[in-house]
Design an enzyme around this catalytic site. Structure first.
Site, mmCIF file in Angstrom:
data_model
loop_
_atom_site.group_PDB
_atom_site.id
_atom_site.type_symbol
_atom_site.label_atom_id
_atom_site.label_comp_id
_atom_site.label_asym_id
_atom_site.label_seq_id
_atom_site.Cartn_x
_atom_site.Cartn_y
_atom_site.Cartn_z
ATOM 1 N N THR A 8 0.833 -1.205 0.000
ATOM 2 C CA THR A 8 0.000 0.000 0.000
ATOM 3 C C THR A 8 0.863 1.248 0.000
ATOM 4 O O THR A 8 1.962 1.247 0.565
ATOM 5 C CB THR A 8 -0.960 0.052 1.205
ATOM 6 O OG1 THR A 8 -1.783 1.222 1.081
ATOM 7 C CG2 THR A 8 -0.248 0.106 2.545
ATOM 8 N N ASN A 10 -0.847 3.992 0.969
ATOM 9 C CA ASN A 10 -1.708 4.826 1.813
ATOM 10 C C ASN A 10 -1.204 4.754 3.264
ATOM 11 O O ASN A 10 -1.247 3.708 3.900
ATOM 12 C CB ASN A 10 -3.147 4.306 1.691
ATOM 13 C CG ASN A 10 -4.138 5.072 2.549
ATOM 14 O OD1 ASN A 10 -3.835 5.446 3.675
ATOM 15 N ND2 ASN A 10 -5.321 5.288 2.017
ATOM 16 N N GLY A 12 -2.311 6.082 6.036
ATOM 17 C CA GLY A 12 -3.334 5.849 7.061
ATOM 18 C C GLY A 12 -3.599 4.361 7.218
ATOM 19 O O GLY A 12 -3.638 3.817 8.330
ATOM 20 N N LYS A 13 -3.753 3.685 6.081
ATOM 21 C CA LYS A 13 -3.939 2.225 6.095
ATOM 22 C C LYS A 13 -2.747 1.541 6.743
ATOM 23 O O LYS A 13 -2.896 0.648 7.559
ATOM 24 C CB LYS A 13 -3.939 1.723 4.641
ATOM 25 C CG LYS A 13 -5.232 1.472 4.009
ATOM 26 C CD LYS A 13 -4.972 0.767 2.665
ATOM 27 C CE LYS A 13 -6.129 0.943 1.734
ATOM 28 N NZ LYS A 13 -5.921 0.331 0.418
ATOM 29 N N ASP A 70 -7.619 -3.723 -0.367
ATOM 30 C CA ASP A 70 -8.438 -2.854 -1.197
ATOM 31 C C ASP A 70 -9.738 -2.631 -0.446
ATOM 32 O O ASP A 70 -10.367 -3.581 0.025
ATOM 33 C CB ASP A 70 -8.706 -3.437 -2.584
ATOM 34 C CG ASP A 70 -9.154 -2.324 -3.526
ATOM 35 O OD1 ASP A 70 -8.303 -1.492 -3.898
ATOM 36 O OD2 ASP A 70 -10.343 -2.247 -3.855
ATOM 37 N N SER A 71 -10.091 -1.380 -0.298
ATOM 38 C CA SER A 71 -11.222 -1.076 0.569
ATOM 39 C C SER A 71 -12.044 0.061 -0.010
ATOM 40 O O SER A 71 -11.644 0.699 -0.981
ATOM 41 C CB SER A 71 -10.715 -0.754 1.978
ATOM 42 O OG SER A 71 -9.558 0.056 1.927
ATOM 43 N N PHE A 153 -8.457 8.460 8.735
ATOM 44 C CA PHE A 153 -8.122 9.053 7.437
ATOM 45 C C PHE A 153 -9.362 8.962 6.544
ATOM 46 O O PHE A 153 -10.402 8.407 6.943
ATOM 47 C CB PHE A 153 -6.916 8.328 6.806
ATOM 48 C CG PHE A 153 -7.178 6.888 6.446
ATOM 49 C CD1 PHE A 153 -7.479 6.521 5.147
ATOM 50 C CD2 PHE A 153 -7.129 5.881 7.417
ATOM 51 C CE1 PHE A 153 -7.723 5.193 4.814
ATOM 52 C CE2 PHE A 153 -7.365 4.548 7.092
ATOM 53 C CZ PHE A 153 -7.669 4.203 5.784
ATOM 54 N N TYR A 155 -12.586 8.759 4.645
ATOM 55 C CA TYR A 155 -13.995 9.033 4.934
ATOM 56 C C TYR A 155 -14.357 8.856 6.417
ATOM 57 O O TYR A 155 -15.537 8.942 6.775
ATOM 58 C CB TYR A 155 -14.887 8.119 4.076
ATOM 59 C CG TYR A 155 -14.688 8.319 2.580
ATOM 60 C CD1 TYR A 155 -15.174 9.463 1.946
ATOM 61 C CD2 TYR A 155 -14.009 7.380 1.803
ATOM 62 C CE1 TYR A 155 -14.994 9.653 0.579
ATOM 63 C CE2 TYR A 155 -13.828 7.561 0.426
ATOM 64 C CZ TYR A 155 -14.315 8.702 -0.168
ATOM 65 O OH TYR A 155 -14.137 8.900 -1.518
ATOM 66 N N LYS A 176 -10.786 1.793 16.884
ATOM 67 C CA LYS A 176 -11.196 1.572 15.482
ATOM 68 C C LYS A 176 -10.750 0.182 15.015
ATOM 69 O O LYS A 176 -11.529 -0.556 14.419
ATOM 70 C CB LYS A 176 -10.618 2.667 14.574
ATOM 71 C CG LYS A 176 -11.031 2.471 13.117
ATOM 72 C CD LYS A 176 -10.459 3.504 12.159
ATOM 73 C CE LYS A 176 -10.721 3.066 10.716
ATOM 74 N NZ LYS A 176 -10.030 3.865 9.716
HETATM 75 P P1 ITT Z 1 -3.415 1.699 -1.850
HETATM 76 O O1 ITT Z 1 -4.160 1.247 -3.094
HETATM 77 O O2 ITT Z 1 -2.029 2.140 -2.137
HETATM 78 O O3 ITT Z 1 -3.498 0.720 -0.733
HETATM 79 P P2 ITT Z 1 -5.571 3.638 -1.712
HETATM 80 O O4 ITT Z 1 -5.885 4.761 -0.777
HETATM 81 O O5 ITT Z 1 -5.592 3.954 -3.194
HETATM 82 O O6 ITT Z 1 -4.150 3.029 -1.294
HETATM 83 P P3 ITT Z 1 -7.837 1.882 -2.072
HETATM 84 O O7 ITT Z 1 -7.706 1.872 -3.556
HETATM 85 O O8 ITT Z 1 -8.100 0.590 -1.375
HETATM 86 O O9 ITT Z 1 -6.530 2.441 -1.384
HETATM 87 O O10 ITT Z 1 -8.929 2.943 -1.694
HETATM 88 C C1 ITT Z 1 -9.582 2.871 -0.500
HETATM 89 C C2 ITT Z 1 -10.197 4.208 -0.177
HETATM 90 O O11 ITT Z 1 -11.376 3.951 0.607
HETATM 91 C C3 ITT Z 1 -9.270 5.026 0.705
HETATM 92 O O12 ITT Z 1 -8.440 5.870 -0.058
HETATM 93 C C4 ITT Z 1 -10.279 5.782 1.558
HETATM 94 O O13 ITT Z 1 -10.743 6.872 0.854
HETATM 95 C C5 ITT Z 1 -11.424 4.801 1.715
HETATM 96 N N1 ITT Z 1 -11.252 4.028 2.955
HETATM 97 C C6 ITT Z 1 -10.920 2.711 3.062
HETATM 98 N N2 ITT Z 1 -10.792 2.347 4.347
HETATM 99 C C7 ITT Z 1 -11.043 3.446 5.068
HETATM 100 C C8 ITT Z 1 -11.046 3.716 6.439
HETATM 101 O O14 ITT Z 1 -10.710 2.799 7.334
HETATM 102 N N3 ITT Z 1 -11.343 4.949 6.836
HETATM 103 C C9 ITT Z 1 -11.642 5.913 5.940
HETATM 104 N N4 ITT Z 1 -11.641 5.764 4.628
HETATM 105 C C10 ITT Z 1 -11.343 4.527 4.179
#
Ligand code: ITT
Length: 196
Positions: A8, A10, A12-13, A70-71, A153, A155, A176
C-alpha cells in the site's frame, strides 16, 4: 508469520495494518520501506481483484509474504457509491474535506434510517509458494450530517457508528482497529494463514 511486505501507498492504512499485525508478524514493511514501487492499474471490479492486482505486482519483485488491502465506502442511498472507486471519487488528488462535504450534500434531506453505509475491506495475501488467499470484512454504519473527529483518514469523519455514538474519526486507533473492516479482515487472514 515471518516478514510481511504490505502493498500500500496509503499511510493511514499502513499505520492501522502495523498496529493490527504487530503481535503476529516478525516484521511488517511498507512498499516504501521494502524499496518497491508498483504502477498497477486497479481495474478490477471487486475489492478482491484489486487487492490481488496490488499484491501480485509486489510479488513479481519481492520474495516473502505479500499482502494488500483494497477497501471502500458503500453508501446505500447512492447505490453503493463510491465503492471500489472510493480512492478515485472526485479525483485522487481531491482532498477528503471536499469529498466528504460532497457526499454529505448528496444526502441532504435523507433521513437517518436511509443513511446506511459500510466500509468494506478485502485483504489479499500471496505466500512464497505462490498460494493466493483473499478475505473480506465490513463494518456497518451511517453517514453523518457533518464531519466529526480528527483521527483516522479518508472518509472516517463522516462514518458514524450508531452503537458507539461516534464517527470512526472520533475513535482512538485501538478502538477503530477492534471493530473496523480492516481489523476484522486482517484477523481473518491471520486465521486463514495459520490453517495452512
Ligand atoms: P493503496 O491502493 O495504495 O493501498 P488507496 O488509498 O488507493 O491506497 P484503495 O484503492 O483501497 O486504497 O482505496 C480505499 C479508499 O477507501 C481510501 O483511499 C479511503 O478513501 C477509503 N477508505 C478505506 N478504508 C477506510 C477507512 O478505514 N477509513 C476511511 N476511509 C477509508
Amino acid at each position: 508469520m515471518e516478514r510481511v511486505i504490505f502493498a500500500t501507498g496509503n499511510e493511514g492504512k499502513m499505520r492501522e495494518v502495523r498496529a493490527i499485525l504487530a503481535e503476529s508478524c516478525g516484521e511488517i514493511l511498507s512498499m516504501k520501506e521494502a524499496g518497491v514501487r508498483i504502477d498497477a492499474a486497479e481495474d478490477g471490479v471487486t475489492y478482491e481483484e484489486n487487492a490481488l492486482i496490488k499484491a501480485r505486482a509486489v510479488a513479481a519483485q519481492m520474495d516473502g509474504i505479500i499482502m494488500a488491502d483494497d477497501s471502500g465506502l458503500e453508501i446505500d442511498f447512492l447505490d453503493r457509491e463510491p465503492g471500489v472507486y472510493s480512492a478515485r471519487y472526485m479525483g485522487e488528488d481531491t482532498s477528503y474535506r471536499v469529498k466528504n462535504a460532497n457526499l454529505i450534500s448528496r444526502l441532504e434531506g435523507v433521513p437517518e434510517e436511509k443513511r446506511t453505509a459500510r466500509f468494506v475491506c478485502a485483504i489479499a495475501a500471496i505466500l512464497p509458494n505462490g498460494i493466493e488467499k483473499t478475505v473480506r470484512a465490513t463494518i456497518e454504519g451511517r453517514i453523518g450530517y457533518e464531519e466529526k473527529g480528527l483521527n483516522g483518514f479518508g472518509y472516517d469523519p463522516i462514518f458514524y457508528v450508531p452503537e458507539l455514538g461516534k464517527t470512526t474519526a472520533e475513535l482512538t486507533e485501538e478502538e477503530k482497529n477492534l471493530i473496523s473492516h480492516r481489523g476484522k479482515a486482517l484477523r481473518l487472514m491471520k486465521a486463514e494463514l495459520e490453517k495452512l
